[in-house]
Write a protein that holds these residues in place. Structure first.
Motif, PDB file in Angstrom:
ATOM      1  N   ARG A  63       0.839  -1.204   0.000  1.00  0.00           N
ATOM      2  CA  ARG A  63       0.000   0.000   0.000  1.00  0.00           C
ATOM      3  C   ARG A  63       0.868   1.246   0.000  1.00  0.00           C
ATOM      4  NH1 ARG A  63      -5.341   0.783   1.196  1.00  0.00           N
ATOM      5  NH2 ARG A  63      -5.509  -1.417   1.782  1.00  0.00           N
ATOM      6  N   GLU A  64       0.534   2.184  -0.888  1.00  0.00           N
ATOM      7  CA  GLU A  64       1.296   3.428  -1.014  1.00  0.00           C
ATOM      8  C   GLU A  64       0.367   4.626  -1.027  1.00  0.00           C
ATOM      9  OE1 GLU A  64       3.895   4.027  -4.310  1.00  0.00           O
ATOM     10  OE2 GLU A  64       5.600   3.071  -3.342  1.00  0.00           O
ATOM     11  N   GLN A  65       0.787   5.678  -0.337  1.00  0.00           N
ATOM     12  CA  GLN A  65       0.043   6.934  -0.336  1.00  0.00           C
ATOM     13  C   GLN A  65       0.319   7.671  -1.642  1.00  0.00           C
ATOM     14  OE1 GLN A  65      -2.026   8.468   2.092  1.00  0.00           O
ATOM     15  NE2 GLN A  65      -2.343  10.006   0.493  1.00  0.00           N
ATOM     16  N   ASN A  66      -0.742   8.155  -2.284  1.00  0.00           N
ATOM     17  CA  ASN A  66      -0.562   8.925  -3.510  1.00  0.00           C
ATOM     18  C   ASN A  66       0.219  10.200  -3.212  1.00  0.00           C
ATOM     19  OD1 ASN A  66      -1.633  11.145  -5.573  1.00  0.00           O
ATOM     20  ND2 ASN A  66      -1.831   9.133  -6.536  1.00  0.00           N
ATOM     21  N   LYS A  67       1.163  10.530  -4.080  1.00  0.00           N
ATOM     22  CA  LYS A  67       2.054  11.665  -3.830  1.00  0.00           C
ATOM     23  C   LYS A  67       1.374  13.016  -4.024  1.00  0.00           C
ATOM     24  CE  LYS A  67       6.165   9.016  -5.124  1.00  0.00           C
ATOM     25  NZ  LYS A  67       5.448   7.733  -5.279  1.00  0.00           N
ATOM     26  N   ILE A  68       0.219  13.027  -4.689  1.00  0.00           N
ATOM     27  CA  ILE A  68      -0.459  14.296  -4.980  1.00  0.00           C
ATOM     28  C   ILE A  68      -1.732  14.464  -4.156  1.00  0.00           C
ATOM     29  CG2 ILE A  68      -1.514  15.710  -6.795  1.00  0.00           C
ATOM     30  CD1 ILE A  68       0.257  14.236  -8.801  1.00  0.00           C
ATOM     31  N   PHE A  69      -2.536  13.399  -4.107  1.00  0.00           N
ATOM     32  CA  PHE A  69      -3.836  13.490  -3.443  1.00  0.00           C
ATOM     33  C   PHE A  69      -3.796  12.816  -2.080  1.00  0.00           C
ATOM     34  CE2 PHE A  69      -4.656  13.132  -8.076  1.00  0.00           C
ATOM     35  CZ  PHE A  69      -5.046  14.450  -8.290  1.00  0.00           C
ATOM     36  N   LYS A  70      -4.062  13.585  -1.043  1.00  0.00           N
ATOM     37  CA  LYS A  70      -4.074  13.042   0.313  1.00  0.00           C
ATOM     38  C   LYS A  70      -5.254  12.092   0.486  1.00  0.00           C
ATOM     39  CE  LYS A  70      -1.769  16.923   2.603  1.00  0.00           C
ATOM     40  NZ  LYS A  70      -1.878  17.970   3.647  1.00  0.00           N
ATOM     41  N   GLY A  71      -5.020  11.013   1.223  1.00  0.00           N
ATOM     42  CA  GLY A  71      -6.083  10.056   1.491  1.00  0.00           C
ATOM     43  C   GLY A  71      -6.294   9.039   0.393  1.00  0.00           C
ATOM     44  N   VAL A  72      -5.602   9.209  -0.735  1.00  0.00           N
ATOM     45  CA  VAL A  72      -5.733   8.263  -1.847  1.00  0.00           C
ATOM     46  C   VAL A  72      -4.545   7.300  -1.806  1.00  0.00           C
ATOM     47  CG1 VAL A  72      -5.841   7.977  -4.346  1.00  0.00           C
ATOM     48  CG2 VAL A  72      -6.946   9.946  -3.264  1.00  0.00           C
ATOM     49  N   THR A  73      -4.834   6.011  -1.740  1.00  0.00           N
ATOM     50  CA  THR A  73      -3.769   5.011  -1.689  1.00  0.00           C
ATOM     51  C   THR A  73      -3.912   4.022  -2.838  1.00  0.00           C
ATOM     52  OG1 THR A  73      -5.060   3.575  -0.225  1.00  0.00           O
ATOM     53  CG2 THR A  73      -3.570   5.158   0.821  1.00  0.00           C
ATOM     54  N   THR A  74      -2.815   3.414  -3.188  1.00  0.00           N
ATOM     55  CA  THR A  74      -2.810   2.351  -4.196  1.00  0.00           C
ATOM     56  C   THR A  74      -2.110   1.140  -3.604  1.00  0.00           C
ATOM     57  OG1 THR A  74      -0.744   3.208  -5.129  1.00  0.00           O
ATOM     58  CG2 THR A  74      -2.795   3.947  -6.153  1.00  0.00           C
ATOM     59  N   THR A  75      -2.483  -0.032  -4.088  1.00  0.00           N
ATOM     60  CA  THR A  75      -1.882  -1.274  -3.603  1.00  0.00           C
ATOM     61  C   THR A  75      -1.303  -2.041  -4.779  1.00  0.00           C
ATOM     62  OG1 THR A  75      -3.492  -1.390  -1.806  1.00  0.00           O
ATOM     63  CG2 THR A  75      -2.277  -3.396  -2.313  1.00  0.00           C
ATOM     64  N   SER A  76      -0.092  -2.548  -4.586  1.00  0.00           N
ATOM     65  CA  SER A  76       0.568  -3.295  -5.656  1.00  0.00           C
ATOM     66  C   SER A  76       1.172  -4.576  -5.099  1.00  0.00           C
ATOM     67  CB  SER A  76       1.667  -2.440  -6.304  1.00  0.00           C
ATOM     68  OG  SER A  76       2.379  -3.183  -7.269  1.00  0.00           O
ATOM     69  N   GLN A  77       1.075  -5.648  -5.881  1.00  0.00           N
ATOM     70  CA  GLN A  77       1.664  -6.929  -5.486  1.00  0.00           C
ATOM     71  C   GLN A  77       3.117  -7.044  -5.933  1.00  0.00           C
ATOM     72  OE1 GLN A  77      -1.225  -9.495  -7.404  1.00  0.00           O
ATOM     73  NE2 GLN A  77      -2.365  -9.748  -5.502  1.00  0.00           N
ATOM     74  N   GLY A  78       3.610  -5.974  -6.571  1.00  0.00           N
ATOM     75  CA  GLY A  78       4.999  -5.965  -7.024  1.00  0.00           C
ATOM     76  C   GLY A  78       5.525  -4.545  -7.040  1.00  0.00           C
ATOM     77  N   ILE A  79       6.498  -4.289  -7.895  1.00  0.00           N
ATOM     78  CA  ILE A  79       7.071  -2.948  -8.034  1.00  0.00           C
ATOM     79  C   ILE A  79       7.076  -2.555  -9.503  1.00  0.00           C
ATOM     80  CG2 ILE A  79       8.526  -3.123  -5.976  1.00  0.00           C
ATOM     81  CD1 ILE A  79      10.900  -3.771  -7.809  1.00  0.00           C
ATOM     82  N   ASP A  80       7.089  -1.249  -9.758  1.00  0.00           N
ATOM     83  CA  ASP A  80       7.232  -0.729 -11.114  1.00  0.00           C
ATOM     84  C   ASP A  80       8.617  -0.118 -11.251  1.00  0.00           C
ATOM     85  OD1 ASP A  80       4.682  -1.511 -11.604  1.00  0.00           O
ATOM     86  OD2 ASP A  80       3.803   0.500 -11.608  1.00  0.00           O
ATOM     87  N   ILE A  81       9.322  -0.484 -12.316  1.00  0.00           N
ATOM     88  CA  ILE A  81      10.673   0.027 -12.552  1.00  0.00           C
ATOM     89  C   ILE A  81      10.674   0.804 -13.861  1.00  0.00           C
ATOM     90  CG2 ILE A  81      13.110  -0.558 -12.821  1.00  0.00           C
ATOM     91  CD1 ILE A  81      12.534  -3.204 -11.414  1.00  0.00           C
ATOM     92  N   ALA A  82      10.859   2.117 -13.763  1.00  0.00           N
ATOM     93  CA  ALA A  82      10.953   2.948 -14.964  1.00  0.00           C
ATOM     94  C   ALA A  82      12.317   2.734 -15.602  1.00  0.00           C
ATOM     95  CB  ALA A  82      10.764   4.419 -14.608  1.00  0.00           C
TER      96      ALA A  82
END
Length: 396
Positions: free
Chosen positions: A285-304
């Motif tokens: 679970r990660e907190q969105n960097k722009i919108f407070k209170g908005v979180t996303t969940t990922s089962q892995g990682i994203d690599i740019a």
């Protein structure tokens, strides 16, 4: 007996102190290697940020890249701090060792000088030749000749010993100066990285402020992205279930168990699935960097990473699944005994289902940057039905 015991203790202490220094040197070398890898990632992230700056429209990708850069910069600063602590410990040990060695040499010289004065007093009273010739019998003659031979040998040994000890002391002093120079260089490097961190933090704050001015548009884009990610996760879960059913038929032979064990032993040492990249989304679970209170969940990682970068297998294994997911492009699953590695957003897959792959082997290339799509690899690791945090498995 006591003298021999004392020498033994000194030798053991010297051996232990040398072993400690070697262990610390190895640790410092490992830290230096980790630091160089982190600095290489920062350099690559800078290139990706510069690439994102060419876009006329500001996007969240730049913010994600700067956040990744800040995280990596903090790891570099922490790494340097650990090296500084190691160097200070080594310098302290060297200073103590030099003081002890200097006292030992001084004691050795005083004892030798005292011995020479005593022997010289005797030899001034009776010359060596007269003493030998004045022997009353052959046995006494032999003892006196042997005494003077042993005296000369002892004198040579003491000269040699003192010279050796002084050379060792000089070498330790040179090593101490070298360590102090390296410590100063590290402290300067730490200060430079802290300055860079402040600059990167300022860049992050400025970018965040600009993005917040586009709140309505970005919120809409975020909702679309969340729907896309949800569909991809559902499709990946289905693929994993299918793969698990297939794996039930696989024999758990010695080779299977050995592969599982070797994969587990390499936790924290696995190579990255792309040669250069920046983690823009973490595990869980990660907190969105722009919108407070908005979180996303990922089962892995994203690599740019750069468009068309090679996607690499992180360990020996067997390709068990290749599938196309709308919005996620091609997904490749590689089994490593009880473990799985999953690579999503792959194009031009270069392996086949059932193929054996080696660590670092190219299995495809990263999707090119297109409208609405980022050149990012989604990477997951699973142990049975339990997702793992890939960052804990990949090498620093």
């Amino acid at each position: 007996m006591r003298k021999g015991f004392t020498y033994s203790i000194l030798l053991v202490a010297l051996f232990c102190s040398c072993g400690l220094c070697l262990a610390q040197k190895t640790s410092i070398k490992e830290l230096q290697a980790q630091k160089q890898a982190a600095l290489a990632r920062i350099e690559e992230t800078n290139r990706l940020i510069a690439q994102s700056n060419q876009d006329q429209k500001l996007s969240t990708r730049k913010l994600e890249l700067i956040a990744s850069q800040i995280a990596t910069r903090n790891s570099v600063i922490s790494n340097i701090a650990q090296q500084i602590a190691q160097y200070r410990k080594e310098i302290s040990l060297l200073e103590t060792g030099i003081e002890t060695k200097a006292r030992e040499i001084d004691t050795l010289k005083r004892q030798y000088a005292s011995f020479l004065r005593q022997v010289q007093f005797k030899t001034n009273s009776y010359s060596v030749i007269f003493s030998v010739l004045a022997s009353s019998n052959a046995a006494q003659l032999y003892r006196r000749v042997r005494f003077y031979r042993e005296y000369l040998a002892y004198q040579r040994d003491q000269h040699s010993r003192i010279a050796h000890e002084e050379q060792e002391l000089s070498a330790r002093k040179q090593l101490l100066e070298s360590k102090r120079d390296e410590l100063l260089a590290l402290q300067r490097e730490e200060n430079q990285n802290r300055q860079n961190l402040q600059s990167e933090q300022q860049s992050y704050d400025n970018t965040l402020s600009q993005l917040k001015a586009q709140e309505k548009e970005l919120r809409k884009a975020l909702q679309e992205e969340q729907r896309r990610v949800t569909k991809i996760n559902q499709a990946i879960t289905k693929l994993l279930q299918e793969e698990a059913e297939q794996n039930k038929k696989t024999a758990r032979n010695a080779a299977y168990k050995t592969l599982s064990k070797h994969f587990a032993k390499n936790k924290g040492k696995l190579p990255w699935p792309v040669r250069q990249g920046a983690i823009t989304r973490g595990y869980g679970r990660e907190q969105n960097k722009i919108f407070k209170g908005v979180t996303t969940t990922s089962q892995g990682i994203d690599i740019a990473a750069r468009s068309n970068s090679a996607v690499l297998a992180v360990f020996n294994g067997t390709v068990t699944k290749i599938a196309h997911i709308p919005g996620g492009n091609n997904v490749v699953i590689v089994r490593h005994g009880d473990y799985l590695s999953l690579y999503s957003n792959v194009r031009e897959v270069t392996v086949r289902t059932g193929e054996q792959v080696k660590t670092g082997q190219t299995i495809g290339s990263l999707l090119s940057e297109t409208a609405g799509q980022k050149a990012s690899l989604h990477f997951e690791i699973w142990h049975g039905f339990q997702s793992q945090n890939p960052q804990l498995w990949l090498a620093p």
